[in-house]
Design a protein around this motif. Structure first.
Motif, PDB file in Angstrom:
ATOM      1  N   TYR A  93       0.838  -1.516   0.042  1.00 47.85           N
ATOM      2  CA  TYR A  93       0.039  -0.069  -0.259  1.00 47.85           C
ATOM      3  C   TYR A  93       0.760   1.252   0.416  1.00 47.85           C
ATOM      4  O   TYR A  93       2.131   1.125  -0.179  1.00 47.85           O
ATOM      5  CB  TYR A  93      -0.927  -0.273   0.989  1.00 47.85           C
ATOM      6  CG  TYR A  93      -2.029  -0.785   1.047  1.00 47.85           C
ATOM      7  CD1 TYR A  93      -2.550  -1.564  -0.139  1.00 47.85           C
ATOM      8  CD2 TYR A  93      -2.397  -1.811   2.259  1.00 47.85           C
ATOM      9  CE1 TYR A  93      -2.862  -2.383  -0.047  1.00 47.85           C
ATOM     10  CE2 TYR A  93      -3.955  -2.633   1.938  1.00 47.85           C
ATOM     11  CZ  TYR A  93      -3.795  -3.303   1.007  1.00 47.85           C
ATOM     12  OH  TYR A  93      -5.110  -3.960   0.319  1.00 47.85           O
ATOM     13  N   LEU A  94       0.519   2.716  -0.034  1.00 50.02           N
ATOM     14  CA  LEU A  94       1.159   4.018   0.617  1.00 50.02           C
ATOM     15  C   LEU A  94       2.104   3.449   0.564  1.00 50.02           C
ATOM     16  O   LEU A  94       3.423   4.224  -0.281  1.00 50.02           O
ATOM     17  CB  LEU A  94      -0.010   4.709   0.029  1.00 50.02           C
ATOM     18  CG  LEU A  94       0.652   6.272  -0.439  1.00 50.02           C
ATOM     19  CD1 LEU A  94       0.906   6.433  -1.886  1.00 50.02           C
ATOM     20  CD2 LEU A  94      -0.255   7.372  -0.364  1.00 50.02           C
ATOM     21  N   ILE A  95       2.469   4.080   1.877  1.00 55.31           N
ATOM     22  CA  ILE A  95       3.434   3.951   2.281  1.00 55.31           C
ATOM     23  C   ILE A  95       4.743   3.028   2.036  1.00 55.31           C
ATOM     24  O   ILE A  95       5.858   3.759   1.591  1.00 55.31           O
ATOM     25  CB  ILE A  95       3.277   3.841   4.172  1.00 55.31           C
ATOM     26  CG1 ILE A  95       1.988   5.196   4.149  1.00 55.31           C
ATOM     27  CG2 ILE A  95       4.954   4.387   4.637  1.00 55.31           C
ATOM     28  CD1 ILE A  95       2.940   6.586   3.986  1.00 55.31           C
ATOM     29  N   HIS A  96       4.498   2.038   1.849  1.00 48.75           N
ATOM     30  CA  HIS A  96       4.925   0.866   1.408  1.00 48.75           C
ATOM     31  C   HIS A  96       5.696   0.861   0.417  1.00 48.75           C
ATOM     32  O   HIS A  96       6.370   0.809  -0.291  1.00 48.75           O
ATOM     33  CB  HIS A  96       4.541  -0.586   1.183  1.00 48.75           C
ATOM     34  CG  HIS A  96       5.343  -1.991   1.292  1.00 48.75           C
ATOM     35  ND1 HIS A  96       4.256  -3.015   1.461  1.00 48.75           N
ATOM     36  CD2 HIS A  96       6.537  -2.407   1.355  1.00 48.75           C
ATOM     37  CE1 HIS A  96       5.425  -4.433   1.201  1.00 48.75           C
ATOM     38  NE2 HIS A  96       6.697  -3.491   1.720  1.00 48.75           N
ATOM     39  N   GLU A  97       4.956   1.330  -0.600  1.00 50.62           N
ATOM     40  CA  GLU A  97       4.881   1.908  -1.786  1.00 50.62           C
ATOM     41  C   GLU A  97       6.280   2.677  -1.804  1.00 50.62           C
ATOM     42  O   GLU A  97       7.053   3.284  -3.072  1.00 50.62           O
ATOM     43  CB  GLU A  97       3.699   2.438  -2.967  1.00 50.62           C
ATOM     44  CG  GLU A  97       3.275   1.130  -3.435  1.00 50.62           C
ATOM     45  CD  GLU A  97       1.691   2.152  -3.933  1.00 50.62           C
ATOM     46  OE1 GLU A  97       1.176   3.243  -3.940  1.00 50.62           O
ATOM     47  OE2 GLU A  97       0.655   1.685  -3.162  1.00 50.62           O
ATOM     48  N   PHE A  98       6.273   3.497  -1.280  1.00 52.58           N
ATOM     49  CA  PHE A  98       7.468   4.440  -1.338  1.00 52.58           C
ATOM     50  C   PHE A  98       8.544   4.035  -0.069  1.00 52.58           C
ATOM     51  O   PHE A  98       9.927   4.792  -0.697  1.00 52.58           O
ATOM     52  CB  PHE A  98       6.721   5.950  -0.340  1.00 52.58           C
ATOM     53  CG  PHE A  98       6.490   6.659  -0.910  1.00 52.58           C
ATOM     54  CD1 PHE A  98       7.089   8.187  -1.833  1.00 52.58           C
ATOM     55  CD2 PHE A  98       5.147   7.485  -1.332  1.00 52.58           C
ATOM     56  CE1 PHE A  98       6.393   9.080  -2.150  1.00 52.58           C
ATOM     57  CE2 PHE A  98       4.102   7.929  -1.367  1.00 52.58           C
ATOM     58  CZ  PHE A  98       4.341   8.702  -2.550  1.00 52.58           C
TER      59      PHE A  98
END
Length: 198
Positions: free
Chosen positions: A181-186
């Motif tokens: 998800y988003l934080i993991h993607e960063f």
């Protein structure tokens, strides 16, 4: 007595026992609002004398939900729906109540996991997901790459959702930084190809 049934303290939060309800996606919300389904589902666990019950992933923005049927905590109506459940916990149970805040990033706007996972078109209630960089696969909609102002708006959304949770008196927050998800993607170079400070 087994340690399972003994109290446990985490950073000032004391649970009556060590039995915890993990977050479970229910796909029963409308516009991010908790429904009677959520009240019944979570309320059942409140009456089971758990130490802690944690909600399913709760989107910090409408675009942060996994599906159009996931919970959110980005509006007054969202907040009111979850407050109803917190009140039930306080009145009928010693079980502590936690909220899992999340942003699904590029993996949002899809059908529930009990269906064939595919994108939900905009005309059927879906949206264009957000991501740190462009990434294409065969399941998820193609994402919009976040510019600096969009990143800052999403950072503020996390804070606003945390404040809403505090206002309704939840006992703890869990931040969902996994599952791609988003934080993991960063955090992963597999997805994040940016060349700025993000």
């Amino acid at each position: 007595m087994s340690k399972l049934f003994s109290p446990h303290t985490m950073r000032g939060l004391t649970l009556a026992n060590r039995i915890v309800l993990s977050p479970m996606c229910q796909y029963a919300a409308k516009d991010g609002n908790a429904s009677d389904w959520h009240a019944t589902h979570l309320g059942t666990f409140a009456l089971s004398n758990l130490g802690l019950a944690i909600t399913e992933a709760v989107g910090v923005e409408p675009e942060g939900r996994i599906s159009p049927w996931c919970l959110g905590l980005y509006s007054d109506a969202n907040q009111d729906g979850l407050a109803r459940i917190v009140r039930f916990f306080r009145e009928y149970s010693d079980t502590k109540f936690g909220v899992q805040l999340a942003h699904a990033g590029r993996k949002s706007s899809v059908l529930p996991s009990f269906m064939v996972r595919k994108a939900v078109p905009i005309e059927e209630g879906g949206w264009i997901p957000l991501a740190p960089s462009y990434y294409e696969d065969t399941v998820h909609p193609h994402p919009q790459v976040m510019d600096k102002s969009r990143i800052e708006a999403t950072q503020k959304a996390w804070g606003a959702s945390a404040r809403r949770a505090a206002e309704i008196g939840v006992d703890m927050l869990e931040l969902h930084f996994a599952h791609g998800y988003l934080i993991h993607e960063f955090l992963t170079p597999l997805i994040n190809k940016r060349e700025d400070k993000y």
